[in-house]
Enzyme design. Sequence first.
Site, PDB file in Angstrom:
ATOM      1  CB  SER A 525       7.643   7.043  22.835  1.00 21.69           C
ATOM      2  OG  SER A 525       7.844   6.865  21.737  1.00 21.69           O
ATOM      3  CG  HIS A 638      12.145   3.678  22.738  1.00 23.57           C
ATOM      4  ND1 HIS A 638      12.263   4.651  22.939  1.00 23.57           N
ATOM      5  CD2 HIS A 638      10.583   3.137  22.785  1.00 23.57           C
ATOM      6  CE1 HIS A 638      10.709   5.594  22.584  1.00 23.57           C
ATOM      7  NE2 HIS A 638      10.522   4.216  22.828  1.00 23.57           N
TER       8      HIS A 638
END
Length: 664
Positions: A525, A638
């Site tokens: 990320s 994610h």
Amino acid sequence: MAEERTGKRRLAPEDIYEIALVSDAQISPDGQRVAFVRTVLDRERNDYRSSIWLVDVAGGEPVRFTTADARDSFPRWSPRGDRLAFLSNRSGKDQVWLISLGGGEAQQLTRFPEPVTHFAWSPDGTTLAVVTKAETAEPPEKEPEPETDVVRITRIRYRSDGTPGFLDEKRSHIWCVPVDGGRPWQVTSGDFDESWPAWSPSGHEIAFVSNRTPDREYNTVSEIWAVRASGGEPRPVATGDAAYFFKPVWSPDGTVLAFTGHREPFAGSSRNHQLWAVAAGGGEPASLTSALDRSVEDEVLTDTAASSKPGPIWAPDGRWIYTQVSDQGNVHLYRIPAGGGEPQLVVGGRRRVVDFSLSADGSLIACTVSEPLNPCDVIVCSADGSGERRLTRVNEEFFATVELSEPEEVWLPSASEDRRPIHAWIMKPIGFREGVRYPLVLEIHGGPHAMYGNVYFHEFQLLAAQGYAVLYTNPRGSQGYGQQFLSCTRGAWGEADMPDLMGAVDAVIERGYIDPSRLGVTGGSYGGFMTNWVIGHTDRFKAAVTQRCVSNLASFYGTSDIGFHFGEHEIGGTPWEQPELYRRLSPLTYAPQMKTPLLILHSEQDYRCPIEQAEQLYVWLKKLGRTVEFVRFPDESHGLSRSGKPKHRVERLQHILRWFAEYL
Ligand SMILES: CC(=O)N[C@@H](C)C(=O)N[C@@H](C)C(=O)O
């Protein structure tokens, strides 16, 4: 060899199947027992299973209390302590189930056509306040066939990473459900999303979280409201454009509401969450923790945990409010004087207090805790933290069979001009021998406003097991070191924090056991952003793995579920107002300088850092003739490394090891 010395084997990626996770320790009102959730990864079904367990506070073996082959979670004791309500997907979608402590099967209480996401017992134990998107209390006779699979989008917030992915037009509302029969009734309604219901001690009102501002489509406001439990027009408690408030809890006498949050909604995670108090009738909230300069939320990252994300709890005598506090890589339990004054540390140490609860008289606390060499266990202690005892040893047997590397906690000088000491952890490789020089992997965390800390991290242990030294740090922008440190990366992604990371790498090399020609780097990320940034600004790394990364801030603005607010605040403007800034801070700009062999790992349904971020980087580097490989994980979001399908989680770890084995 380590194995010969200790008789233990090295950790493997598949060992995620061997580790059980315990979470959500809920002590019974009488303080005699603790209910908790035990989650395991089911290899055959490639899925997760969880059940409710009970353990006596006096000690003894924990016993499994719910036995369905399902996901049971969120156990909550009735006020009398004679039954537990919990969420379960046994009937398909998460609904509330009830089970008596006296014995017998669990009974399904709610049958909403949409999942229940949260609930709370009324103080008299007759009713549950439930959160669901359902518009009726009963499922339709027959699920309506969708007329089309075409998605029409009219809102700016049309998707949200994870479940459900694409957002529908339905709104989350509060319902009341009588526990012993009777028709449920809808308490709130309208074009608002409500969450976190909290009953007033009298049972007449329910406080909740909502955004009822006219501009809610575009802003990130989060307000506290209250409504009569019978329904009607809600009244404002702590509201307005400067509200970013969550997790309300009533004082025992019902005169005050406490909650977490801050006063700059658009700043989101870049501000410390504080604990606030406001007169229950509404008014100007006062911060109880402004002098603490820490977040009262759990900000630590790991790949091996389950958490119920607890809120503050008011002690029954009204003097204290218990809350988590993130501090320098630890998450501690504090109690804050309700009338103002010095916060008191209750459960400290090198660890993370993952969740906690109080007995009805406030004399006992149960927590789940995570430590560097032990992912999770349940503990109990007295209200002031004294007399702590561990009630479970969930993974003791498994960890007795594998060799782990104990992280060394250090402070290392940044390479920036101020040479500021940066908090870091170094793990020596398994089988470490003096005089040998080892490859080093630098792990970079995301957020950027999160923190690494004193918790078990499977990926790091795995790298150590493969013979790498591992370095992880909390550079500028991290949580846990005060607001000034947290704000450093605003408008300076990469620029502000890279010197901290490089200084830490230099300092570890100086220890003499690292081979400086064998440095690897990885992160997810924002940590993927930094991995890209680092290899675009130095050639000192021999191999890199970028995970769920950000590469182009301008396209992130329009494609990430949080791009139009988080991205705008973090970078300082929109891409059309600040095109040069967006260009300067985007790793893609530096693609021509990237020479390090790069593995790109990305989930196809990542709506936080959409896969186009990986695609752009891959094509640019491929076109430039670089060594680059792209691994795509279908049907994953994610959260792949933490909550993805178990098989994909194992494969992800295998790809990381493969790349470093080949190029490092
Ligand atoms: C606020 C936020 O979601 N930021 C992401 C870009 C991020 O970096 N997330 C981290 C915490 C992760 O590991 O996914």
